[in-house]
Design a protein around this motif. Structure first.
Motif, PDB file in Angstrom:
ATOM      1  N   LEU A 114     -34.762  -2.560  19.220  1.00 49.08           N
ATOM      2  CA  LEU A 114     -34.097  -2.808  17.917  1.00 49.08           C
ATOM      3  C   LEU A 114     -35.162  -3.373  16.894  1.00 49.08           C
ATOM      4  N   ASN A 115     -36.134  -4.002  17.561  1.00 51.31           N
ATOM      5  CA  ASN A 115     -37.249  -4.300  16.626  1.00 51.31           C
ATOM      6  C   ASN A 115     -37.953  -3.217  15.861  1.00 51.31           C
ATOM      7  N   ARG A 116     -37.971  -2.009  16.744  1.00 47.20           N
ATOM      8  CA  ARG A 116     -38.548  -0.699  16.137  1.00 47.20           C
ATOM      9  C   ARG A 116     -37.440  -0.010  15.403  1.00 47.20           C
ATOM     10  N   TYR A 117     -36.282   0.107  16.060  1.00 45.82           N
ATOM     11  CA  TYR A 117     -35.434   1.116  15.505  1.00 45.82           C
ATOM     12  C   TYR A 117     -34.554   0.473  13.881  1.00 45.82           C
ATOM     13  N   ALA A 118     -34.580  -0.803  14.021  1.00 45.68           N
ATOM     14  CA  ALA A 118     -33.937  -1.551  13.114  1.00 45.68           C
ATOM     15  C   ALA A 118     -34.728  -2.772  12.500  1.00 45.68           C
ATOM     16  N   PRO A 119     -35.912  -2.308  11.994  1.00 44.46           N
ATOM     17  CA  PRO A 119     -36.909  -3.464  11.604  1.00 44.46           C
ATOM     18  C   PRO A 119     -36.125  -4.402  10.572  1.00 44.46           C
ATOM     19  N   ARG A 120     -36.935  -5.656  10.790  1.00 46.02           N
ATOM     20  CA  ARG A 120     -36.402  -6.799   9.752  1.00 46.02           C
ATOM     21  C   ARG A 120     -36.631  -6.425   8.297  1.00 46.02           C
ATOM     22  N   ASN A 121     -37.308  -5.595   7.825  1.00 43.92           N
ATOM     23  CA  ASN A 121     -37.486  -5.570   6.702  1.00 43.92           C
ATOM     24  C   ASN A 121     -36.460  -4.690   6.008  1.00 43.92           C
ATOM     25  N   GLN A 122     -35.530  -4.112   6.837  1.00 44.72           N
ATOM     26  CA  GLN A 122     -34.592  -3.389   6.574  1.00 44.72           C
ATOM     27  C   GLN A 122     -33.119  -3.867   7.150  1.00 44.72           C
ATOM     28  N   ASN A 123     -32.952  -4.779   8.200  1.00 49.87           N
ATOM     29  CA  ASN A 123     -31.825  -5.159   8.667  1.00 49.87           C
ATOM     30  C   ASN A 123     -31.957  -6.599   9.030  1.00 49.87           C
ATOM     31  N   THR A 125     -32.186  -7.842  12.061  1.00 45.65           N
ATOM     32  CA  THR A 125     -32.407  -7.478  13.373  1.00 45.65           C
ATOM     33  C   THR A 125     -31.620  -8.318  14.504  1.00 45.65           C
ATOM     34  N   GLN A 126     -31.980  -9.654  14.187  1.00 49.28           N
ATOM     35  CA  GLN A 126     -31.251 -10.386  15.241  1.00 49.28           C
ATOM     36  C   GLN A 126     -29.700 -10.413  15.567  1.00 49.28           C
ATOM     37  N   ALA A 127     -29.140 -10.198  14.421  1.00 49.00           N
ATOM     38  CA  ALA A 127     -27.785  -9.702  14.552  1.00 49.00           C
ATOM     39  C   ALA A 127     -27.480  -8.602  15.273  1.00 49.00           C
ATOM     40  N   TYR A 128     -28.457  -7.526  15.121  1.00 46.84           N
ATOM     41  CA  TYR A 128     -28.135  -6.076  15.744  1.00 46.84           C
ATOM     42  C   TYR A 128     -28.411  -6.655  16.985  1.00 46.84           C
ATOM     43  N   ILE A 129     -29.495  -7.129  17.618  1.00 49.70           N
ATOM     44  CA  ILE A 129     -29.711  -7.517  18.925  1.00 49.70           C
ATOM     45  C   ILE A 129     -28.431  -8.056  19.565  1.00 49.70           C
ATOM     46  N   ASN A 130     -27.865  -9.270  18.954  1.00 50.71           N
ATOM     47  CA  ASN A 130     -26.858 -10.089  19.657  1.00 50.71           C
ATOM     48  C   ASN A 130     -25.575  -9.084  19.782  1.00 50.71           C
ATOM     49  N   HIS A 131     -25.300  -8.273  18.683  1.00 51.89           N
ATOM     50  CA  HIS A 131     -24.227  -7.360  19.077  1.00 51.89           C
ATOM     51  C   HIS A 131     -24.176  -6.358  20.053  1.00 51.89           C
ATOM     52  N   LEU A 132     -25.369  -5.967  20.297  1.00 50.51           N
ATOM     53  CA  LEU A 132     -25.602  -4.947  21.553  1.00 50.51           C
ATOM     54  C   LEU A 132     -25.642  -5.677  22.639  1.00 50.51           C
ATOM     55  N   THR A 133     -26.380  -6.949  22.805  1.00 49.89           N
ATOM     56  CA  THR A 133     -26.241  -7.610  24.015  1.00 49.89           C
ATOM     57  C   THR A 133     -25.097  -8.230  24.350  1.00 49.89           C
ATOM     58  N   ASN A 134     -24.192  -8.667  23.334  1.00 50.77           N
ATOM     59  CA  ASN A 134     -23.034  -8.960  23.504  1.00 50.77           C
ATOM     60  C   ASN A 134     -21.801  -8.095  24.191  1.00 50.77           C
ATOM     61  N   VAL A 135     -22.045  -6.822  23.544  1.00 49.44           N
ATOM     62  CA  VAL A 135     -20.969  -5.730  23.910  1.00 49.44           C
ATOM     63  C   VAL A 135     -21.500  -5.474  25.536  1.00 49.44           C
TER      64      VAL A 135
END
Length: 185
Positions: A114-123, A125-135
């Protein structure tokens, strides 16, 4: 190793649904088929729909300026979101993008991917990582085998949900597009 009983159960249900679903389809030697647009008639594409659904690009994959994606419509400018001729190609692009990131570098964890797919300058990223890991019920730095279709079957719908706010696709549609992505470059 990927250990999510919930996701394995969902995959098993999807595999069962694929054999029980509607009319028989012509499948290729890899076990997937290319659906026509009528299989996606239930998708909301109205003005209030997420851009990913209107573009048939539920992963919001951006054009890199060089690649020619299967099913891509028109000639997007670099960094524009790609539009696809049908949702199958859009779902496939999510899986293909994940596989490409995995194959090109050390992106075998949710955090790395996700640091590559959804880089911090566009997303966020930490919320995205948390979403995937939680699910998924796994750690952000737990190694995953992205060449395992069950792993992609679990990750792709979560990416779609995060990108569009919902997942309007059936498990069969996800599984079919993942198989296509894994067997065609």
């Amino acid at each position: 190793m990927w250990h999510s009983h919930r996701q394995q159960k969902l995959y098993a249900q999807a595999a069962g649904n694929a054999t029980d679903a509607g009319p028989q389809r012509q499948v290729n030697e890899y076990g997937y088929y290319r659906p026509d647009n009528s299989e996606f008639d239930h998708i909301n594409r109205g003005a209030d729909a997420a851009l990913g659904y209107r573009n048939r690009n539920p992963g919001n994959v951006r054009y890199d300026g060089a690649s020619r994606w299967d099913g891509m419509v028109g000639n997007p400018r670099q960094n524009d979101f790609i539009q696809f001729e049908n949702d199958h190609y859009g779902i496939r692009s999510v899986a293909r993008n994940v596989l490409t990131q995995y194959e090109r570098g050390d992106y075998n964890t949710i955090s790395g991917l996700l640091n590559r797919y959804a880089p911090r300058n566009q997303n966020n990223t930490q919320a995205y990582i948390n979403h995937l890991t939680n699910v998924l019920g796994i750690g952000a730095d737990e190694a995953l085998d992205m060449n395992n279709p069950e792993v992609l079957d679990a990750i792709v719908p979560i990416i779609i949900t995060h990108e569009t706010g919902s997942n309007q696709y059936t498990p069969e549609q996800i599984c079919n597009a993942v198989r296509d992505a894994m067997h065609r470059q």
